[in-house]
Design an enzyme around this catalytic site. Structure first.
Site, mmCIF file in Angstrom:
data_model
loop_
_atom_site.group_PDB
_atom_site.id
_atom_site.type_symbol
_atom_site.label_atom_id
_atom_site.label_comp_id
_atom_site.label_asym_id
_atom_site.label_seq_id
_atom_site.Cartn_x
_atom_site.Cartn_y
_atom_site.Cartn_z
ATOM 1 N N HIS A 17 0.837 -1.206 0.000
ATOM 2 C CA HIS A 17 0.000 0.000 0.000
ATOM 3 C C HIS A 17 0.873 1.257 0.000
ATOM 4 C CE1 HIS A 17 -3.009 -2.673 2.382
ATOM 5 N NE2 HIS A 17 -3.521 -2.520 1.172
ATOM 6 N N LYS A 41 -16.511 -7.100 5.798
ATOM 7 C CA LYS A 41 -15.173 -7.713 5.733
ATOM 8 C C LYS A 41 -14.652 -8.176 7.091
ATOM 9 C CE LYS A 41 -13.538 -6.339 1.347
ATOM 10 N NZ LYS A 41 -12.408 -5.979 0.528
ATOM 11 N N ARG A 90 -2.133 -6.092 -8.408
ATOM 12 C CA ARG A 90 -1.037 -7.025 -8.127
ATOM 13 C C ARG A 90 -1.016 -8.157 -9.123
ATOM 14 N NH1 ARG A 90 -3.276 -7.600 -2.278
ATOM 15 N NH2 ARG A 90 -5.030 -7.093 -3.599
ATOM 16 N N SER A 128 -2.905 -7.942 2.907
ATOM 17 C CA SER A 128 -3.158 -7.831 4.351
ATOM 18 C C SER A 128 -3.535 -9.182 4.964
ATOM 19 C CB SER A 128 -4.255 -6.803 4.620
ATOM 20 O OG SER A 128 -3.877 -5.549 4.129
#
Ligand code: ADP
Length: 163
Positions: A17, A41, A90, A128
């Site tokens: 990030h 989430k 990514r 993450s």
């Protein structure tokens, strides 16, 4: 003034990030790192903790602001007069979801562009969830997150109820 927003969960912020934020800060006058509340989430860190961690690792960027928001990203972009939503890409699997979101956001607000920045090769594997999994097993996080984030993760893991 050209403003961009970088939305995400940032649960927690990683070097992947941070690389994106640093690059966006060179392209726009003002950058808003916008932490999404999105309770679906089920984040490990509260919204306040995520904002605090981001602020503490972004102090040396004068044009980056950290904030949080509820609801649709595109509505927050409009509210903050951002001309672009910036997302990191990514792997190929990111693309499908990001493509769908970008097209949806364009339908909702045709004047807000979505811009993608390709991850740096050395950060392409960081996310993450992996960071949290490694932390839960006590593995080294040195190359994945800043020291302050590592420290908070260790604290969090220590205080998690045993299942
Ligand atoms: P979200 O739940 O919105 O995907 P994340 O915190 O996982 O939130 O990611 C926020 C943004 O950061 C997304 O655009 C994501 O693609 C990007 N990102 C996450 N990890 C990396 C990385 N290692 N390199 C580049 N971009 C990344």
């Amino acid at each position: 003034m050209r403003t961009a927003i970088c939305p995400g969960s940032f649960d927690p912020v990683t070097y992947g990030h941070l690389d994106i934020f640093g690059r966006v800060s060179l392209l726009f006058d003002h950058v808003i790192v916008a932490v999404s509340r999105n309770p679906i989430k089920n984040p490990l860190f509260s919204i306040e903790e995520r904002v605090e961690l981001l602020k503490s690792v972004l102090t040396h960027y004068p044009n980056i602001e950290v904030s949080s928001f509820d609801g649709l990203t595109v509505n927050y972009a409009i509210k903050r007069k951002a001309i672009a939503i910036v997302r990191g890409l990514r792997v190929i699997s990111d693309f499908e979801n990001e493509f769908r979101m970008a097209l949806t956001n364009k339908k909702l607000a045709c004047h807000v562009e979505t811009i993608f920045l390709m991850t740096k090769a050395e950060y392409s594997f960081i996310n993450s969830s992996t960071v949290k999994e490694i932390a839960s097993f006590g593995g080294s996080l040195r190359s994945l997150v800043p020291p302050v984030v590592e420290e908070k993760l260790r604290e969090k893991m220590k205080n998690l109820p045993k299942s």
